[in-house]
Design an enzyme around this catalytic site. Structure first.
Site, PDB file in Angstrom:
ATOM      1  N   ASN A   1      39.987  60.178  25.603  1.00  0.00           N
ATOM      2  CA  ASN A   1      39.693  60.873  24.354  1.00  0.00           C
ATOM      3  C   ASN A   1      39.195  59.794  23.410  1.00  0.00           C
ATOM      4  OD1 ASN A   1      39.500  62.137  21.922  1.00  0.00           O
ATOM      5  ND2 ASN A   1      41.505  63.150  22.018  1.00  0.00           N
TER       6      ASN A   1
ATOM      7  N   ASP B   1      28.003  52.956  27.655  1.00  0.00           N
ATOM      8  CA  ASP B   1      27.478  51.921  28.556  1.00  0.00           C
ATOM      9  C   ASP B   1      28.590  51.327  29.420  1.00  0.00           C
ATOM     10  OD1 ASP B   1      24.917  52.292  27.664  1.00  0.00           O
ATOM     11  OD2 ASP B   1      24.802  50.426  26.511  1.00  0.00           O
TER      12      ASP B   1
ATOM     13  N   HIS C   1      39.406  66.410  24.499  1.00  0.00           N
ATOM     14  CA  HIS C   1      39.600  66.530  23.051  1.00  0.00           C
ATOM     15  C   HIS C   1      40.665  67.570  22.775  1.00  0.00           C
ATOM     16  CE1 HIS C   1      36.095  64.088  22.357  1.00  0.00           C
ATOM     17  NE2 HIS C   1      35.491  64.808  23.272  1.00  0.00           N
ATOM     18  N   LEU C   2      41.521  67.269  21.819  1.00  0.00           N
ATOM     19  CA  LEU C   2      42.548  68.237  21.430  1.00  0.00           C
ATOM     20  C   LEU C   2      41.924  69.461  20.779  1.00  0.00           C
ATOM     21  CD1 LEU C   2      44.686  65.427  20.004  1.00  0.00           C
ATOM     22  CD2 LEU C   2      45.712  67.129  21.512  1.00  0.00           C
ATOM     23  N   SER C   3      41.022  69.213  19.842  1.00  0.00           N
ATOM     24  CA  SER C   3      40.386  70.305  19.103  1.00  0.00           C
ATOM     25  C   SER C   3      39.132  70.764  19.851  1.00  0.00           C
ATOM     26  CB  SER C   3      40.017  69.829  17.698  1.00  0.00           C
ATOM     27  OG  SER C   3      39.051  68.783  17.773  1.00  0.00           O
TER      28      SER C   3
ATOM     29  N   PRO D   1      40.224  55.836  18.196  1.00  0.00           N
ATOM     30  CA  PRO D   1      40.713  55.652  16.823  1.00  0.00           C
ATOM     31  C   PRO D   1      41.480  56.854  16.269  1.00  0.00           C
ATOM     32  CG  PRO D   1      38.435  54.963  16.985  1.00  0.00           C
ATOM     33  CD  PRO D   1      38.803  55.541  18.319  1.00  0.00           C
ATOM     34  N   ASN D   2      42.520  56.537  15.557  1.00  0.00           N
ATOM     35  CA  ASN D   2      43.348  57.485  14.793  1.00  0.00           C
ATOM     36  C   ASN D   2      44.256  58.365  15.645  1.00  0.00           C
ATOM     37  OD1 ASN D   2      42.288  56.746  12.170  1.00  0.00           O
ATOM     38  ND2 ASN D   2      40.387  57.696  12.836  1.00  0.00           N
TER      39      ASN D   2
ATOM     40  N   TYR E   1      45.206  69.082  14.927  1.00  0.00           N
ATOM     41  CA  TYR E   1      45.583  68.329  16.138  1.00  0.00           C
ATOM     42  C   TYR E   1      46.993  68.611  16.644  1.00  0.00           C
ATOM     43  CZ  TYR E   1      41.340  65.807  14.945  1.00  0.00           C
ATOM     44  OH  TYR E   1      40.026  65.496  14.663  1.00  0.00           O
TER      45      TYR E   1
ATOM     46  N   HIS F   1      31.309  60.529  19.164  1.00  0.00           N
ATOM     47  CA  HIS F   1      30.072  61.007  18.549  1.00  0.00           C
ATOM     48  C   HIS F   1      29.095  59.885  18.214  1.00  0.00           C
ATOM     49  CE1 HIS F   1      32.712  64.403  18.411  1.00  0.00           C
ATOM     50  NE2 HIS F   1      33.502  63.813  17.532  1.00  0.00           N
TER      51      HIS F   1
ATOM     52  N   GLU G   1      36.548  63.587  30.037  1.00  0.00           N
ATOM     53  CA  GLU G   1      36.634  63.491  28.569  1.00  0.00           C
ATOM     54  C   GLU G   1      37.527  64.620  28.055  1.00  0.00           C
ATOM     55  OE1 GLU G   1      32.705  63.756  26.866  1.00  0.00           O
ATOM     56  OE2 GLU G   1      33.467  64.157  24.851  1.00  0.00           O
TER      57      GLU G   1
ATOM     58  N   ALA H   1      36.699  59.720  17.250  1.00  0.00           N
ATOM     59  CA  ALA H   1      35.411  59.783  16.554  1.00  0.00           C
ATOM     60  C   ALA H   1      34.322  58.978  17.274  1.00  0.00           C
ATOM     61  CB  ALA H   1      35.573  59.278  15.125  1.00  0.00           C
TER      62      ALA H   1
ATOM     63  N   ARG I   1      30.170  66.894  15.349  1.00  0.00           N
ATOM     64  CA  ARG I   1      31.117  66.735  16.465  1.00  0.00           C
ATOM     65  C   ARG I   1      30.598  67.365  17.755  1.00  0.00           C
ATOM     66  NH1 ARG I   1      35.770  64.673  13.952  1.00  0.00           N
ATOM     67  NH2 ARG I   1      35.954  65.442  11.829  1.00  0.00           N
TER      68      ARG I   1
ATOM     69  N   ARG J   1      33.692  72.987  15.193  1.00  0.00           N
ATOM     70  CA  ARG J   1      33.960  72.238  13.962  1.00  0.00           C
ATOM     71  C   ARG J   1      32.633  71.814  13.310  1.00  0.00           C
ATOM     72  NH1 ARG J   1      38.303  67.792  15.146  1.00  0.00           N
ATOM     73  NH2 ARG J   1      38.318  67.787  12.862  1.00  0.00           N
TER      74      ARG J   1
ATOM     75  N   ARG K   1      48.915  63.523  11.836  1.00  0.00           N
ATOM     76  CA  ARG K   1      47.515  63.568  11.395  1.00  0.00           C
ATOM     77  C   ARG K   1      46.966  64.996  11.460  1.00  0.00           C
ATOM     78  NH1 ARG K   1      42.427  61.904  15.220  1.00  0.00           N
ATOM     79  NH2 ARG K   1      40.826  62.104  13.636  1.00  0.00           N
TER      80      ARG K   1
HETATM   81  C1  DQA Z   1      38.989  64.463  18.750  1.00  0.00           C
HETATM   82  C2  DQA Z   1      37.779  65.114  18.080  1.00  0.00           C
HETATM   83  C3  DQA Z   1      36.943  64.075  17.346  1.00  0.00           C
HETATM   84  O1  DQA Z   1      35.834  64.703  16.719  1.00  0.00           O
HETATM   85  C4  DQA Z   1      37.779  63.396  16.283  1.00  0.00           C
HETATM   86  O2  DQA Z   1      37.022  62.397  15.635  1.00  0.00           O
HETATM   87  C5  DQA Z   1      39.047  62.850  16.807  1.00  0.00           C
HETATM   88  C6  DQA Z   1      39.817  63.656  17.764  1.00  0.00           C
HETATM   89  C7  DQA Z   1      39.928  65.510  19.375  1.00  0.00           C
HETATM   90  O3  DQA Z   1      40.749  65.124  20.205  1.00  0.00           O
HETATM   91  O4  DQA Z   1      39.851  66.698  19.033  1.00  0.00           O
HETATM   92  O5  DQA Z   1      39.505  61.790  16.411  1.00  0.00           O
HETATM   93  O6  DQA Z   1      38.536  63.612  19.787  1.00  0.00           O
END
Ligand code: DQA
Length: 144
Positions: free
Chosen positions: A69, A82, A95-97, A5-6, A18, A75, A93, A72, A106, A102, A13
């Protein structure tokens, strides 16, 4: 490559968190990286948990590994975890951040312990590193 998502909003964003690289740019780089290594990379983003679960299940029929990735859903999602367990493919896995630097919520990932490894905090470079790790794992598995 599965994006949660997002992540479709990357580029605009929260750029201070990010960055300014768009999802299209990330996907194009991954496809090129895969091609150079002789691998076909298919990319999919969804804001919907169930659609991501569907794609993970489908991956069983054609993919040899999953880069993800989960956004959210990292978490919160037992369903993604599953599904990843069910398909039994190597998972990396990304993650950008740096999720550990944080908010405390997270720091928990429902995916990390079923992944081969986690790359977090290096921005778009993390996808390249994650893909490299996945391709390496596949080479090892095939004895290449
Ligand atoms: C994220 C980190 C997550 O906590 C956050 O909800 C995201 C992006 C990252 O790529 O840093 O949507 O996965």
């Amino acid at each position: 490559m599965l994006h949660g998502p997002n992540l479709n909003l990357l580029g605009t964003r929260e750029p201070e968190v990010y960055g300014r690289t768009t999802l299209e740019e990330i996907d194009a780089a991954l496809v090129a990286q895969g091609k150079a290594a002789g691998a076909e990379v298919r990319c999919f983003q969804s804001n919907h948990e169930g659609e991501l679960v569907d794609r993970i299940q489908e991956a069983r029929s054609w993919a040899r590994g999953i880069l993800i990735n989960p956004g959210a859903l990292t978490h919160t999602s037992v369903a993604l975890r599953d599904a990843l367990l069910a398909v039994d493919l190597p998972v990396v896995e990304v993650h950008l951040s740096n999720v550990h630097a944080r908010e405390p919520f997270r720091r928990h990932s429902s995916v990390s312990d079923v992944a081969r490894g986690v790359v977090t905090g290096f921005g778009p470079l993390g996808y390249e590193l994650g893909m490299r790790a996945l391709l390496d794992a596949l080479d090892d598995a095939s004895g290449a």
